[in-house]
Scaffold this active site. Structure first.
Site, PDB file in Angstrom:
ATOM      1  NE  ARG A  95      -3.752   0.157   2.380  1.00  0.00           N
ATOM      2  CZ  ARG A  95      -4.642   0.002   3.346  1.00  0.00           C
ATOM      3  NH1 ARG A  95      -4.752   0.914   4.288  1.00  0.00           N
ATOM      4  NH2 ARG A  95      -5.434  -1.043   3.378  1.00  0.00           N
ATOM      5  CG  HIS A 139      -6.345  -0.240  -5.621  1.00  0.00           C
ATOM      6  ND1 HIS A 139      -5.182  -0.737  -5.093  1.00  0.00           N
ATOM      7  CD2 HIS A 139      -6.667   0.830  -4.853  1.00  0.00           C
ATOM      8  CE1 HIS A 139      -4.805  -0.008  -4.069  1.00  0.00           C
ATOM      9  NE2 HIS A 139      -5.697   0.961  -3.891  1.00  0.00           N
ATOM     10  CE1 TYR A 151     -19.295  18.093 -13.061  1.00  0.00           C
ATOM     11  CE2 TYR A 151     -18.185  18.009 -10.943  1.00  0.00           C
ATOM     12  CZ  TYR A 151     -19.343  18.140 -11.684  1.00  0.00           C
ATOM     13  OH  TYR A 151     -20.539  18.322 -11.057  1.00  0.00           O
TER      14      TYR A 151
END
Length: 803
Positions: free
Chosen positions: A16, A62, A106
């Site tokens: 991680r 993931h 966006y």
């Protein structure tokens, strides 16, 4: 528990938070690059919606939240965080001011051109693959990383027991160091540092302290000073300005500008006239305009010492090496990369060799078939089916199974002379390639030559000039300005009974907030985080004003009671603290609005309440009270612009309400008694509210009734009138107003009774009533006790934002 925590720790260390020493990527970054590459979302194609890439990564590789994946993707695209961005993004991807990026729906993203070098040859079995979390696909354990990404883009992360902080470096310098190490395997660190001179931050700046760099490259840990690049520019009239062109790595520009402006406002250093952020598309620029004849170098030194124009950067170069977290120096990182690249190129060459030999075998069969074409055709025509044809070709002409498959699959148009020539040419090319591949696999020098040539090509294509300047010595800062109070954030508390204290954030954080040392019947008037250079103004109900600089308040532990004001200033036996305010400076343009129970009201400018020489031992007068029975009941601080929109609503004990504009209240000095707020006759004021016309107010009566009404129910008139009834008059046991408040400030009230009962009133649950209503009962005064005190429960941050 220990065993499970151990497994969890191992997971977050390996998979991680820490980068791999070979490709310099954390698993989430690796998965993002791999998934985007698999999806064909590369630099040479159109941008795609970020949400699509995040969804692919989350769904296939993931199994964590979309926000963490998107944050990692955004960071890979931020050219002020990484030296060579691996992702290109269209849209708002954040800023140096700490602004968050636009939501993933966006923005659009694709792999940058250089990230293609991270993934190059991945399809040629150059790296190991493992099943993904649900065993439906395979993912790489590491990327081929055809350039030393760990050093070039750096890394930062925190896991269990380990953290890493590897600064970015220059691509050209790092590649030259790798090539030198390939040529000189026994190279000393000093020789490698001729190429890698130090970090090369994407934000530029100046790094000072070669000793710190050397120590970091030797041991993995070290400290350097990073300071902004500045220049002084002369202006007209003997003035000058300091221009900041580059700031230290990972410093928030907006916070930095604000901090410099605070120093100007608080006059911690004399001579700064204005601070402006002039950054635009052309680049970063902060202008610090100085007053006439100001000491530019002295001010700059002060700012270096007291702001993030200069920071300490601590190397902590931890990476996963052979599945273990390891503190690594420069040579270890470069050696690990060289070893890994030899493995990648070897595996790629073996893959290419196998493919070339397979093709060579097929081409040889096709050439042989074309030389005896008539017999081959005859044999195929005499066969029953494709399988039989293959079997006959193998039996009669010694073709192999694969060659026979290629022959029977051959299209008729290829049975021409030109095709024979092309096949012979291909056979010659394949022979050359196979010879070259075998040479690479058998000769370590040839293998290294291939790595060097490929690294050199990347260097030529992507190298950029160094941005960060390296200086050997750390410059000692001499502050020529007067030594001031050390600026420090503290928690300040003022209680109703007159207790006062400040505590460090550490002491406050180590204690429960409720464990504040106050007596059970005492109440907090002000509890806020303030700076030691701030100013505290305390108003009492007897019209007195007490001033304290925050740094002069006794610094004690949060759980201790604090100092009582009577120890220094002296309070009357029945005097209580009404309100307290903290100001950054005492020259703001606002006014205080003060109102008393016997109907006086006035505005007094903050600038008129400046502390005198005897502020430590004497209270100043904030308002002159009419008599001993009069009490100050309202203190509010209003800025001039806000005052234009506010009305005064005066509520009397007898149930009258009067509304007029705050502009009707004149501004007068601190010793003035004020003007008439309301024509009280034999009544007295219980509340004076400053509200907007569209607001809603709440009224509480002595009989325990609560009423919610619009401000507009009270007609707007002029000051000093009797007002209108805002409660319905009853012949028996009439209601009287004991408390009133603006509901836009607090929707929940805590009512304390004489029988020690606490009742939380949620005012929004009650319907709006007209001014002739007495509301509904919320306290049973006979069983629960009479109303003694009401405390407003502050709005949450979310609600306040909506308001």
């Amino acid at each position: 528990m220990g065993e499970r925590f151990g497994r969890y720790s191992k997971y977050i260390i390996q998979e991680r938070a820490l980068p791999d020493i070979r490709d310099g990527l954390k698993p989430v970054q690796r998965r993002i690059l791999y998934a985007m590459n698999q999806d064909g979302n590369t630099y040479d194609k159109a941008f795609r919606k970020s949400a699509k890439s995040v969804g692919n990564v989350m769904g296939n590789f993931h199994p964590h939240g979309d926000s963490s994946i998107y944050e990692a993707m955004v960071r890979l695209s931020q050219n002020w965080k990484v030296r060579e961005p691996l992702v290109e993004m269209h849209g708002n991807n954040g800023s140096m001011d700490g602004d968050p990026p636009a939501a993933m729906r966006y923005t659009e993203a694709r792999l940058s051109k250089i990230s293609g070098e991270m993934l190059r040859d991945i399809q040629k079995k150059t790296v190991d693959f493992v099943p993904n979390f649900d065993d439906t696909e395979e993912e790489p354990t590491v990327l081929p990383a055809r350039f030393p990404n760990l050093l070039i883009n750096g890394a930062t992360g925190i896991s269990a027991g380990y953290a890493t902080e590897i600064p970015p470096h220059n691509l050209h310098e790092t590649i030259q160091a790798v090539i030198y190490l390939l040529n000189h395997p026994a190279a000393e660190l000093a020789e490698l540092m001729k190429f890698v001179k130090g970090p090369d931050f994407p934000t530029g700046g100046i790094v000072q302290g070669k000793d710190g760099i050397l120590k970091a490259y030797q041991t993995g840990r070290g400290r350097v000073i990073v300071r902004a690049k500045t220049e002084t520019e002369e202006l007209k009239g003997g003035r000058s300005q300091i221009l900041v062109k580059e700031i230290p790595y990972e410093v928030n520009k907006a916070v930095l500008v604000k901090r410099i402006d605070e120093i100007r406002l608080l006059k911690k250093v004399e001579g700064i006239a204005e601070v402006r952020d002039e950054s635009d598309r052309q680049g970063l620029q902060i202008a610090i305009e100085l007053k006439r004849n100001a000491n530019a170098q002295g001010i700059l030194n002060y700012l270096f010492k007291n702001t993030d124009l200069q920071i300490s950067y601590h190397f902590n170069m931890v990476a996963i090496n052979n599945m273990r977290p390891e503190l690594v120096g420069l040579k270890t990182i470069l050696e690990a990369y060289v070893k890994y690249q030899r493995e990648v190129v070897t595996r790629r060459t073996q893959f290419d060799l196998e493919k070339a030999q397979e093709r060579q075998h097929i081409v040889a069969g096709l050439i042989k078939a074309l030389s005896i074409l008539d017999q081959v055709i005859k044999t195929i025509r005499g066969s029953q089916n494709k399988q039989d044809a293959k079997k006959n070709l193998v039996a009669e002409y010694d073709f192999t199974e694969k060659q026979a498959e290629a022959i029977v699959s051959l299209q008729l148009y290829r049975l021409t002379n030109t095709d024979v020539t092309a096949l012979q040419q291909e056979a010659a090319e394949l022979a050359t390639k196979i010879k070259q591949y075998k040479l690479i696999l058998s000769d370590a020098n040839e293998l290294d030559r291939v790595i060097k040539s490929e690294l050199t090509a990347i260097d030529h294509q992507y190298a950029t000039p160094r941005k960060t300047k390296i200086e050997a010595e750390v410059q000692q800062l001499k502050i020529e300005t007067e030594v001031m109070v050390a600026p420090e954030d503290v928690v300040v508390l003022v209680s109703q009974a007159g207790y006062l204290k400040r505590s460090s954030l550490r002491s406050f954080g180590a204690s429960a907030e409720t464990d504040n040392g106050l007596k059970p019947d005492d109440q907090i008037i002000l509890q806020t985080t303030a700076n030691t250079l701030d100013h505290l103004l305390i108003f009492t109900d007897q019209g007195n004003l007490i001033y304290r600089p925050v740094h002069e308040i006794p610094d004690i532990k949060w759980k201790d009671t604090g100092q009582h004001l009577s120890q220094t200033v002296g309070l009357a036996a029945d005097e209580k603290i009404l309100q307290a305010f903290v100001f950054k400076d005492l020259k703001q343009p606002g006014n205080f609005v003060l109102a008393t129970s016997q109907g006086a009201i006035k505005q007094t400018a903050l600038s008129a309440l400046q502390p005198g020489r005897t502020y430590r031992t004497r209270a100043a007068v904030a308002i002159k009270l009419k008599n001993a029975a009069d009490r100050l009941i309202k203190v509010a601080y209003i800025m001039p612009k806000a005052a234009e929109q506010l009305d005064v609503v005066a509520c009397s004990w007898g149930g009258y309400g009067l509304r007029y504009q705050l502009a009707d209240v004149p501004v007068s000095g601190p010793r003035a008694a004020g003007v008439k707020a309301m024509d009280l006759r034999d009544d007295h004021l219980t509340a004076v509210l400053l509200v907007k016309a569209e607001n809603t107010i709440g009224l509480l009566t002595q009989r325990g009734a609560f009423k919610r009404m619009k401000v507009s129910e009270i007609p707007e008139t002029s000051r000093a009138r009797r007002g209108v009834k805002i409660l319905r008059d009853l012949k028996r046991k009439p209601h009287r107003i004991v408390f009133a408040a603006d509901l836009s400030q607090s929707e929940n009230w805590q009512i304390m009774t004489t029988k020690q009962q606490k009742i939380v009133l949620q005012t929004a649950d009650h319907p709006l009533a007209d001014r002739y209503s007495n509301g509904s009962f919320v306290v049973d005064v006979e069983t629960q006790g009479e109303i003694k005190q009401v405390r407003l429960i502050p709005l949450t941050a979310d609600a306040a934002d909506k308001d």
